[in-house]
Design a protein around this motif. Sequence first.
Motif, PDB file in Angstrom:
ATOM      1  N   PHE A  18       6.283   1.972   2.113  1.00 20.62           N
ATOM      2  CA  PHE A  18       5.643   2.293   3.148  1.00 20.62           C
ATOM      3  C   PHE A  18       6.106   1.823   4.380  1.00 20.62           C
ATOM      4  CE2 PHE A  18       2.401   2.680   6.448  1.00 20.62           C
ATOM      5  CZ  PHE A  18       2.447   4.022   6.695  1.00 20.62           C
ATOM      6  N   VAL A  19       6.084   0.447   4.450  1.00 23.50           N
ATOM      7  CA  VAL A  19       6.391  -0.444   5.527  1.00 23.50           C
ATOM      8  C   VAL A  19       7.828  -0.334   5.781  1.00 23.50           C
ATOM      9  CG1 VAL A  19       6.656  -2.776   6.426  1.00 23.50           C
ATOM     10  CG2 VAL A  19       4.157  -2.065   5.290  1.00 23.50           C
ATOM     11  N   ARG A  20       8.804  -0.178   4.982  1.00 17.55           N
ATOM     12  CA  ARG A  20      10.232  -0.031   5.160  1.00 17.55           C
ATOM     13  C   ARG A  20      10.521   1.247   5.723  1.00 17.55           C
ATOM     14  NH1 ARG A  20      11.802  -0.742   0.247  1.00 17.55           N
ATOM     15  NH2 ARG A  20      12.305   1.232  -0.481  1.00 17.55           N
ATOM     16  N   ILE A  61      -1.990  -6.827   9.392  1.00 18.56           N
ATOM     17  CA  ILE A  61      -2.703  -6.539   8.358  1.00 18.56           C
ATOM     18  C   ILE A  61      -2.082  -5.220   7.394  1.00 18.56           C
ATOM     19  CG2 ILE A  61      -4.821  -6.179   7.094  1.00 18.56           C
ATOM     20  CD1 ILE A  61      -4.718  -8.835   8.433  1.00 18.56           C
ATOM     21  N   ASN A  62      -1.915  -5.141   6.212  1.00 21.72           N
ATOM     22  CA  ASN A  62      -1.287  -3.916   5.370  1.00 21.72           C
ATOM     23  C   ASN A  62      -2.071  -2.591   5.873  1.00 21.72           C
ATOM     24  OD1 ASN A  62      -0.756  -2.144   3.394  1.00 21.72           O
ATOM     25  ND2 ASN A  62      -0.656  -3.573   1.817  1.00 21.72           N
ATOM     26  N   SER A 110      -0.517   2.922  10.097  1.00 18.41           N
ATOM     27  CA  SER A 110      -0.603   4.031   9.586  1.00 18.41           C
ATOM     28  C   SER A 110       0.417   5.079  10.209  1.00 18.41           C
ATOM     29  CB  SER A 110      -1.861   4.751   9.631  1.00 18.41           C
ATOM     30  OG  SER A 110      -2.261   5.087  10.937  1.00 18.41           O
ATOM     31  N   GLU A 111       0.988   5.914   9.611  1.00 18.67           N
ATOM     32  CA  GLU A 111       1.960   6.922  10.198  1.00 18.67           C
ATOM     33  C   GLU A 111       1.321   7.668  11.280  1.00 18.67           C
ATOM     34  OE1 GLU A 111       4.444  10.875   9.055  1.00 18.67           O
ATOM     35  OE2 GLU A 111       3.430   9.939   7.454  1.00 18.67           O
ATOM     36  N   LYS A 112      -0.077   8.185  11.084  1.00 24.20           N
ATOM     37  CA  LYS A 112      -0.413   8.632  12.635  1.00 24.20           C
ATOM     38  C   LYS A 112      -0.480   7.499  13.744  1.00 24.20           C
ATOM     39  CE  LYS A 112      -4.932  10.771  14.124  1.00 24.20           C
ATOM     40  NZ  LYS A 112      -6.368  10.972  13.731  1.00 24.20           N
ATOM     41  N   GLU A 113      -1.072   6.522  13.487  1.00 25.56           N
ATOM     42  CA  GLU A 113      -1.013   5.404  14.475  1.00 25.56           C
ATOM     43  C   GLU A 113       0.360   5.116  15.147  1.00 25.56           C
ATOM     44  OE1 GLU A 113      -4.761   2.535  13.683  1.00 25.56           O
ATOM     45  OE2 GLU A 113      -3.407   2.752  11.928  1.00 25.56           O
ATOM     46  N   ASN A 114       1.389   5.233  14.130  1.00 23.55           N
ATOM     47  CA  ASN A 114       2.589   4.848  14.627  1.00 23.55           C
ATOM     48  C   ASN A 114       3.270   5.978  15.663  1.00 23.55           C
ATOM     49  OD1 ASN A 114       2.702   2.074  13.314  1.00 23.55           O
ATOM     50  ND2 ASN A 114       3.503   3.124  11.412  1.00 23.55           N
ATOM     51  N   GLU A 126       4.035  -2.862  -4.230  1.00 21.25           N
ATOM     52  CA  GLU A 126       5.414  -2.059  -4.275  1.00 21.25           C
ATOM     53  C   GLU A 126       5.198  -0.811  -3.225  1.00 21.25           C
ATOM     54  OE1 GLU A 126       8.102  -2.852  -5.263  1.00 21.25           O
ATOM     55  OE2 GLU A 126       7.513  -4.691  -6.039  1.00 21.25           O
ATOM     56  N   GLN A 127       4.078  -0.125  -3.606  1.00 18.77           N
ATOM     57  CA  GLN A 127       3.736   1.086  -2.491  1.00 18.77           C
ATOM     58  C   GLN A 127       3.710   0.446  -1.002  1.00 18.77           C
ATOM     59  OE1 GLN A 127       0.060   2.545  -4.149  1.00 18.77           O
ATOM     60  NE2 GLN A 127       0.784   4.465  -4.336  1.00 18.77           N
ATOM     61  N   THR A 128       3.221  -0.679  -0.807  1.00 15.24           N
ATOM     62  CA  THR A 128       3.165  -1.230   0.418  1.00 15.24           C
ATOM     63  C   THR A 128       4.542  -1.372   0.923  1.00 15.24           C
ATOM     64  OG1 THR A 128       0.871  -2.138   0.115  1.00 15.24           O
ATOM     65  CG2 THR A 128       2.326  -3.146   1.913  1.00 15.24           C
TER      66      THR A 128
END
Length: 361
Positions: free
Chosen positions: A268-270, A32-33, A339-343, A263-265
């Motif tokens: 971020f994902v990339r 999920i996004n 999210s960045e924190k979770e990653n 586009e933001q998604t």
Amino acid sequence: MNWPTHGSNPHYLYKAAGIRQPAQIYDFSANINPLGPPKSLREDWDDFFQEIIYYPDPKATSLRTRLAEQEGLHKDQVIIGNGGAEIISLIGKWLTGKRVMIIEPSFSEYEQTCRVNECSISYFFIDHNGKIDVPHLSEALTDQDALFLCNPNNPTGIYFEKQVIEQILTICSEKKCYLIVDEAFYDFVDAYQSLVPLLNQFPNLILIRSMTKMYAIPGVRLGYMMADAEIVQSLQNQQSHWSVNGIALKAGERCLDEKHYVEQTRLFVRKERERLFRNFRKHRFDFLPSAVNFYLLRDPSMEDQSTFFQFLLKEGIVPRHTYNFPGIEGKWLRFAIRSEKENDILLEVMEKWRAIHQSSL
């Protein structure tokens, strides 16, 4: 072992694994996004709430019209479903008793719904690099009525370019075989090339899309299919009345306006995908070149990833097992980009594993 057939709902996974669930867990099993739903959905939720006192439009005319206009189709070429799962189920009923081939590994719902509807099922496996051998597929497609292809592929995350799909579509057309392409994650692909223009050229093409992944609304349940008008009508004849609720229909229309959010998604994902892959490479983990918001990963020092899998679960990291993906059963683990924190937490746990299990590669 009786593993859950899908990601999410981690408590079922811990129960199946016989592992006590930690107080704090991080769910990487559902694709999920990571940005969450668009803000406009929260802002307009009170307006959506008003819909609960009315029966929803059973033909979803407004959303169908919006989607058709967006894609350059007639609304009769679009059907709205209670998530992509309902669309797949309707297709399974439509294919009752037919001969179906599935390009594997792939989403398990295709096989499940086809078996329920007494289809004869065969597999065609992508190679170890995630590629499709089109000439061999052409040979294998003899006497098949339909071919399921997930693009971008779930679970590998690999995106098959339009040129490859067109080759397969031409072969299917010659063999009088339907090509059913599940594009549930198409909007995460930076270089996506639309197959929609091919619908009017190839009446055997069926495109399935989900709105729950990009817009992070799996609890709402919303998906759609684009195909020849006769196929759409056949599925509508089987669809339950009011299968899509009024809130979902309104939310779907609002999501179509969220171009900037999409586009933001992607951006971020990339960025997160590239950062994660650099770290995995550094610590000698294997991964496949995903183009979307999830990826396959493994410790190359072991064939079966069960020990690694159990370690992660005990550390509160919940990946998606692959035991029910034909062709890779247990040899990889699938992770969503969170999210960045979770990653960051995931990377810390990966480093902890590597410190204990030094790779000889």
